[in-house]
Write a protein that holds these residues in place. Structure first.
Motif, short mmCIF file in Angstrom:
data_model
loop_
_atom_site.label_atom_id
_atom_site.label_comp_id
_atom_site.label_asym_id
_atom_site.label_seq_id
_atom_site.Cartn_x
_atom_site.Cartn_y
_atom_site.Cartn_z
N GLY A 1 0.79 -1.23 0.00
CA GLY A 1 0.00 0.00 0.00
C GLY A 1 0.82 1.28 0.00
N LEU A 2 2.13 1.18 -0.14
CA LEU A 2 2.98 2.36 -0.12
C LEU A 2 2.77 3.18 -1.38
CD1 LEU A 2 5.19 3.94 1.37
CD2 LEU A 2 6.89 2.51 0.20
N GLU A 3 2.44 4.46 -1.21
CA GLU A 3 2.18 5.37 -2.33
C GLU A 3 3.26 6.42 -2.51
OE1 GLU A 3 -0.30 5.22 -4.61
OE2 GLU A 3 -0.80 3.31 -3.67
N GLY A 4 4.19 6.50 -1.55
CA GLY A 4 5.25 7.48 -1.70
C GLY A 4 6.14 7.56 -0.49
N VAL A 5 7.33 8.16 -0.70
CA VAL A 5 8.29 8.39 0.37
C VAL A 5 8.67 9.86 0.41
CG1 VAL A 5 9.24 6.05 0.38
CG2 VAL A 5 10.29 7.79 -1.05
N ILE A 6 8.94 10.34 1.62
CA ILE A 6 9.33 11.72 1.84
C ILE A 6 10.60 11.72 2.67
CG2 ILE A 6 8.62 13.96 2.76
CD1 ILE A 6 5.67 12.81 2.54
N LEU A 7 11.59 12.48 2.21
CA LEU A 7 12.89 12.53 2.87
C LEU A 7 13.19 13.94 3.33
CD1 LEU A 7 14.81 10.53 0.11
CD2 LEU A 7 13.68 9.61 2.16
N PRO A 8 13.12 14.20 4.64
CA PRO A 8 13.54 15.51 5.13
C PRO A 8 15.06 15.62 5.06
CG PRO A 8 12.72 14.15 6.95
CD PRO A 8 12.61 13.34 5.69
N GLY A 9 15.55 16.84 4.99
CA GLY A 9 16.98 17.06 4.92
C GLY A 9 17.61 17.20 6.29
N GLY A 10 18.62 18.04 6.36
CA GLY A 10 19.39 18.20 7.58
C GLY A 10 20.64 17.35 7.52
N MET A 11 21.60 17.75 8.32
CA MET A 11 22.84 16.99 8.41
C MET A 11 23.12 16.70 9.87
SD MET A 11 24.21 16.05 5.69
CE MET A 11 24.38 16.33 3.95
N PRO A 12 23.44 15.50 10.21
CA PRO A 12 23.78 14.39 9.32
C PRO A 12 22.58 13.53 8.91
CG PRO A 12 24.26 13.73 11.55
CD PRO A 12 23.74 15.14 11.62
N GLY A 13 21.37 14.04 9.10
CA GLY A 13 20.17 13.25 8.78
C GLY A 13 20.16 12.72 7.36
N THR A 14 20.52 13.56 6.40
CA THR A 14 20.52 13.13 5.01
C THR A 14 21.51 11.98 4.80
OG1 THR A 14 19.79 15.28 4.20
CG2 THR A 14 20.94 13.88 2.63
N GLU A 15 22.69 12.11 5.36
CA GLU A 15 23.69 11.04 5.24
C GLU A 15 23.19 9.76 5.91
OE1 GLU A 15 26.27 10.98 3.40
OE2 GLU A 15 26.71 13.08 3.02
N ASN A 16 22.47 9.89 7.02
CA ASN A 16 21.93 8.71 7.71
C ASN A 16 20.81 8.06 6.90
OD1 ASN A 16 23.76 8.90 9.82
ND2 ASN A 16 22.42 10.25 11.01
N LEU A 17 20.01 8.85 6.20
CA LEU A 17 19.01 8.28 5.30
C LEU A 17 19.69 7.52 4.17
CD1 LEU A 17 16.50 11.27 4.90
CD2 LEU A 17 16.11 9.15 6.18
N LEU A 18 20.71 8.15 3.59
CA LEU A 18 21.45 7.55 2.48
C LEU A 18 22.08 6.22 2.88
CD1 LEU A 18 22.43 7.94 -0.44
CD2 LEU A 18 24.37 9.20 0.49
N ALA A 19 22.50 6.10 4.13
CA ALA A 19 23.17 4.89 4.61
C ALA A 19 22.19 3.76 4.95
CB ALA A 19 24.01 5.21 5.84
N SER A 20 20.90 4.05 4.97
CA SER A 20 19.89 3.07 5.37
C SER A 20 19.44 2.20 4.19
CB SER A 20 18.67 3.77 5.96
OG SER A 20 17.58 2.88 6.08
N ASP A 21 19.65 0.91 4.31
CA ASP A 21 19.19 -0.03 3.29
C ASP A 21 17.67 0.05 3.12
OD1 ASP A 21 19.55 -2.36 1.46
OD2 ASP A 21 18.35 -3.36 3.01
N ARG A 22 16.95 0.14 4.22
CA ARG A 22 15.48 0.16 4.19
C ARG A 22 14.97 1.41 3.45
NH1 ARG A 22 11.98 -3.86 4.59
NH2 ARG A 22 10.37 -3.52 6.11
N VAL A 23 15.59 2.55 3.73
CA VAL A 23 15.19 3.79 3.05
C VAL A 23 15.47 3.66 1.55
CG1 VAL A 23 15.71 6.26 2.78
CG2 VAL A 23 15.47 5.26 5.07
N ASN A 24 16.64 3.16 1.21
CA ASN A 24 16.99 2.99 -0.21
C ASN A 24 16.04 2.03 -0.92
OD1 ASN A 24 19.50 4.48 -1.20
ND2 ASN A 24 20.02 3.88 0.90
N ARG A 25 15.65 0.97 -0.26
CA ARG A 25 14.70 0.04 -0.87
C ARG A 25 13.33 0.69 -1.06
NH1 ARG A 25 15.20 -5.56 2.24
NH2 ARG A 25 14.01 -4.22 3.58
N ALA A 26 12.91 1.51 -0.11
CA ALA A 26 11.62 2.20 -0.25
C ALA A 26 11.66 3.19 -1.41
CB ALA A 26 11.25 2.91 1.05
N ILE A 27 12.75 3.94 -1.53
CA ILE A 27 12.91 4.87 -2.66
C ILE A 27 12.88 4.10 -3.97
CG2 ILE A 27 14.45 6.50 -3.81
CD1 ILE A 27 15.57 7.15 -0.96
N ASP A 28 13.66 3.03 -4.04
CA ASP A 28 13.72 2.24 -5.28
C ASP A 28 12.36 1.66 -5.63
OD1 ASP A 28 16.42 2.83 -5.34
OD2 ASP A 28 17.05 0.85 -4.60
#
Length: 180
Positions: free
Chosen positions: A60-87
């Motif tokens: 049922g996932l219809e979209g993902v939203i990524l807030p910025g900030g540092m080091p938040g953005t780098e931590n999102l980028l490092a997350s396998d789960r986040v990357n799979r959701a984006i993909d």
């Protein structure tokens, strides 16, 4: 269902303002903590998310939203789960949104090639192949990007417009007393 991913070091206003606007529009959204339900932002504001990333499924996932900030953005980028959701969302032509530094994640994934996009000043080189916009918030198809904290409410309204139309978003903007 939309997921907004929160990683330690996220930019608080970008996340909370957009999340609030989306919930006011009664769009189904869950806040998802990366690694924990308790996440601390870049200015030491700690929040408890609805889910942790292990609880987040793509059903049922219809979209993902990524807030910025540092080091938040780098931590999102490092997350396998986040990357799979984006993909997943990108491959299904579902909504993919990022604000501030977070559009660099989309750039690194090649999702901005030939698309209009914006980010926090200084991260433009990370938006590989993008047509850099002078707007504070831009939508190109299923991708919405925004410049930073000052555009967080309009970022949320762009997401609302994607699902409920510009007229609905305009009425919500008016009720929020947004100065234009």
């Amino acid at each position: 269902m939309l997921y907004m991913f929160f990683a330690d070091g996220f930019e608080e206003v970008e996340a909370i303002a957009a999340l609030d606007v989306i919930r006011r529009a009664k769009i189904d959204i869950a806040s998802v903590g990366v690694g924990s339900k308790t996440v601390t932002g870049s200015h030491n504001v700690t929040i408890k998310t609805d889910l942790d990333d292990e609880e987040a499924t793509f059903t049922g996932l219809e979209g993902v939203i990524l807030p910025g900030g540092m080091p938040g953005t780098e931590n999102l980028l490092a997350s396998d789960r986040v990357n799979r959701a984006i993909d997943f969302c990108a491959s299904q032509n579902k909504l993919v949104c990022a604000i501030c530094a977070a559009p660099m994640i989309l750039g690194r994934k090649g999702l901005l090639e030939g698309r209009e996009a914006i980010c926090f000043p200084g991260f433009e080189s990370e938006l590989a192949g993008a047509v850099i916009s002078d707007k504070y918030v831009c939508r190109d198809g299923n991708i919405i990007t925004a410049k930073g904290m000052g555009s967080a409410v309009e970022f949320g309204l762009a997401i609302v417009s994607y699902f409920k139309g510009e007229e609905f978003a305009s009425e919500l903007r008016s009720s929020l007393q947004i100065y234009r």
